[in-house]
Scaffold this motif. Structure first.
Motif, short mmCIF file in Angstrom:
data_model
loop_
_atom_site.label_atom_id
_atom_site.label_comp_id
_atom_site.label_asym_id
_atom_site.label_seq_id
_atom_site.Cartn_x
_atom_site.Cartn_y
_atom_site.Cartn_z
N ASN A 1 6.56 1.19 -14.06
CA ASN A 1 5.98 -0.16 -13.96
C ASN A 1 4.56 -0.12 -13.42
O ASN A 1 4.12 0.87 -12.83
CB ASN A 1 6.84 -1.04 -13.03
CG ASN A 1 6.87 -0.54 -11.59
OD1 ASN A 1 7.01 0.66 -11.35
ND2 ASN A 1 6.71 -1.43 -10.64
N ASP A 2 3.85 -1.23 -13.60
CA ASP A 2 2.57 -1.42 -12.90
C ASP A 2 2.95 -1.77 -11.47
O ASP A 2 3.67 -2.76 -11.25
CB ASP A 2 1.79 -2.59 -13.50
CG ASP A 2 1.40 -2.33 -14.96
OD1 ASP A 2 1.41 -1.16 -15.37
OD2 ASP A 2 1.12 -3.31 -15.66
N VAL A 3 2.49 -0.99 -10.51
CA VAL A 3 2.89 -1.26 -9.12
C VAL A 3 1.98 -2.38 -8.58
O VAL A 3 0.95 -2.11 -7.98
CB VAL A 3 2.83 0.02 -8.26
CG1 VAL A 3 3.33 -0.26 -6.85
CG2 VAL A 3 3.69 1.11 -8.91
N ALA B 1 4.17 5.94 -5.19
CA ALA B 1 4.13 6.03 -6.66
C ALA B 1 3.03 7.00 -7.10
O ALA B 1 3.23 7.81 -8.01
CB ALA B 1 3.90 4.64 -7.26
N ASP B 2 1.88 6.93 -6.45
CA ASP B 2 0.76 7.81 -6.83
C ASP B 2 1.10 9.29 -6.62
O ASP B 2 0.80 10.14 -7.46
CB ASP B 2 -0.50 7.46 -6.03
CG ASP B 2 -1.09 6.12 -6.47
OD1 ASP B 2 -0.70 5.63 -7.55
OD2 ASP B 2 -1.93 5.57 -5.72
N ARG B 3 1.72 9.59 -5.48
CA ARG B 3 2.07 10.99 -5.21
C ARG B 3 3.09 11.50 -6.23
O ARG B 3 3.03 12.65 -6.67
CB ARG B 3 2.66 11.13 -3.80
CG ARG B 3 1.62 11.47 -2.75
CD ARG B 3 2.27 11.86 -1.44
NE ARG B 3 2.91 13.17 -1.47
CZ ARG B 3 3.79 13.60 -0.55
NH1 ARG B 3 4.15 12.80 0.43
NH2 ARG B 3 4.31 14.80 -0.63
N THR C 1 0.84 -1.20 0.00
CA THR C 1 0.00 0.00 0.00
C THR C 1 0.87 1.25 0.00
O THR C 1 0.59 2.23 -0.71
CB THR C 1 -0.91 0.00 1.26
OG1 THR C 1 -1.66 -1.21 1.24
CG2 THR C 1 -1.85 1.18 1.27
N LEU C 2 1.96 1.22 0.79
CA LEU C 2 2.84 2.39 0.85
C LEU C 2 3.59 2.59 -0.46
O LEU C 2 3.81 3.73 -0.90
CB LEU C 2 3.81 2.27 2.02
CG LEU C 2 3.16 2.36 3.41
CD1 LEU C 2 4.20 2.16 4.52
CD2 LEU C 2 2.45 3.71 3.59
N ALA D 1 8.50 0.05 -7.08
CA ALA D 1 8.12 1.04 -8.10
C ALA D 1 9.38 1.61 -8.74
O ALA D 1 10.43 1.73 -8.10
CB ALA D 1 7.29 2.15 -7.47
N LEU D 2 9.27 1.95 -10.01
CA LEU D 2 10.39 2.53 -10.77
C LEU D 2 10.00 3.95 -11.20
O LEU D 2 8.95 4.15 -11.81
CB LEU D 2 10.68 1.69 -12.02
CG LEU D 2 11.20 0.29 -11.77
CD1 LEU D 2 11.30 -0.49 -13.08
CD2 LEU D 2 12.57 0.33 -11.09
#
Ligand SMILES: *Cc1c(COP(=O)(O)O)cnc(C)c1O
Length: 463
Positions: free
Chosen positions: A386-388, A373-375, A367-368, A393-394
């Protein structure tokens, strides 16, 4: 007995761990300075034990990384749970030789107990055998040694007795994105780092199963196929169900899964679907010191066929050894003879969290990773490559004024590392420089993740 040195060591260890929330995450010194404080000629006379401990802790400190702390997002590191660290201290204090039951009955039994718990947690066959190794490198080695034994035995060849010279050819199939430790293990085993069929990967790093199916049509005889559960950059999983269906058409095949961190997805009802079907493999490599948050020196080599595991790993007979009758002699499942009693730390980690706590830790980390990644994705010029799907995450940073994206991305990673609030590393993904985010520590909270993103954004704005 000098208890003072051990008490002092415990105090210093606690000081270090207390400081983890605030100390700079990266190293504060360099090789030359560490040599200046740690180096010197071979001591001729001895030194008081407490003084040795105090000087060591002081000299090493600037060269220690805040790796067990809550804002270390490099590689796939994991933290260390309190009960697990405590059990690890006791393991050193007890100083048991976990090679044979006769030398460490508690060490042997705790491995049996922890092994059963691990199999239940990971939803793997309860009849599988487990070797407690140093990490996924040796887990991959141990599993592939078992594979080599089994496919050659079925072809009428005893590889432990006769080696590989003159043996039937073994075809090894790996994905283009196989972890380096798979190649190293294949090298150790005489199967060759380069003597294998490499199946191309898709944009997420998953083996192209259509290409696997085509490649397998050309294969005959002993076959070992390595699948990956959790790509070290993207967290992606090979499509095990479809891959296994193709491999199982071969009468003499062994399927190995490198699931160093990804296999832990199976503990969470929410994330288990990404790791579906893996229970039908023949062997699995998984780390304790990554996502289970056991301190370093902890991995598990899990083999569905215990007879193949023992045939490949059990040491040659020694006349002075007192072999167990029905008990577990742990050296039958690992490449070592004498060794540390690794089972205690794993046992303690599982007891501290329980199944529910482990699932919650896995889910929190994922979740973190998504939250971070979203922020970042929401900011102009920042891209998530990438798809997280898990905890990885990249991130790529595009300079607003135009210019070299790779150089800009690497510059930002250097700035973040120099700042010291959080630690993130760089990688190259499909020819592009990227920053890696890995969330795999029990102590990383939402506030820690947010603080890390704040620093990332500030360094990006400054670059
Ligand atoms: C980390 C990792 C390894 C190697 O594990 P060690 O514990 O460092 O030996 C192997 N495979 C994958 C997929 C990994 O993430």
């Amino acid at each position: 007995m000098d208890e003072k040195a051990l008490r002092r060591a415990a105090e210093l260890a606690l000081e270090f761990r207390r400081g983890l929330a605030d100390r700079p995450v990266g190293a504060q010194t360099d090789r030359a300075s560490l040599h200046a404080t740690l180096g010197g000629p071979l001591p001729q006379a001895g030194t008081d034990a407490t003084e040795v401990i105090e000087q060591l802790a002081a000299a090493a400190d600037p060269g220690l990384i805040g790796m067990p702390g809550p804002r270390y997002f490099g590689f796939v590191i994991g933290g260390s749970l309190p009960a697990s660290v405590g059990a690890d201290w006791l393991t050193s204090a007890w100083d048991q030789n976990a090679g044979i039951f006769a030398a460490g009955p508690a060490a042997s039994v705790v491995e049996e107990v922890a092994a059963a718990w691990l199999l239940e947690l990971l939803d793997l066959p309860t009849t599988a055998s487990v070797g407690f190794v140093t990490g996924a490198q040796m887990a991959n080695f141990t599993c592939l040694a078992s594979a080599r034994h089994a496919v050659l035995a079925r072809a009428g060849w005893n590889v432990e007795a006769n080696g590989l010279t003159g043996a039937p050819e073994v075809t090894v199939v790996i994905g283009e994105e196989a972890h380096a430790t798979i190649l190293t293990a294949l090298g150790y085993l005489g199967l060759g780092r380069e003597r294998n069929m490499r199946i191309p990967a898709d944009e997420q790093g998953r083996m192209r199963v259509d290409q696997l199916e085509a490649a397998l049509e050309r294969v005959d005889g002993p076959l070992i196929v390595c699948l990956q559960a959790g790509n070290v950059n993207t967290g992606a999983f090979d499509d095990a169900v479809r891959a296994m269906e193709a491999v199982r058409r071969h009468p003499n095949a062994w399927i190995h899964v490198d699931g160093a961190f990804g296999l832990w997805a199976r503990v969470s009802a929410h994330f288990a679907p990404v790791a579906a079907g893996l229970e039908s493999a023949d062997s699995w490599a998984v780390d304790g010191h990554k996502w289970l948050n056991v301190p370093y020196d902890s991995g598990y080599a899990i083999v569905a066929d215990p007879a193949a595991h023992v045939a490949a790993l059990a040491p040659a007979a020694g006349a002075y050894i007192q072999y167990a009758a029905v008990e577990r002699d742990p050296f039958n499942f690992v490449p070592e003879y004498s060794r540390r009693a690794r089972g205690f730390a794993t046992y303690a980690a599982i007891r501290e969290l329980g199944r529910e706590g482990i699932a919650a830790m896995i889910e929190r980390c994922c979740t973190l990773a998504s939250r971070m990644a979203d922020r970042l994705r929401a900011v102009e010029g920042i891209e998530i490559l990438n798809d997280v799907v898990l905890n990885q995450a990249l991130v790529r940073f595009r300079p607003s004024a135009g210019g070299n994206i790779d150089a800009h991305t690497r510059d930002i990673v250097s700035r973040i590392q120099a700042d010291g609030t959080a630690w993130l590393g760089a990688t190259t993904w499909h020819g592009m420089a990227a920053m890696r985010i890995s969330v795999s520590n029990w102590s990383t909270s939402e506030a820690n993740a947010d603080r890390a993103v704040d620093i990332i954004l500030r360094c990006a704005a400054d670059a």
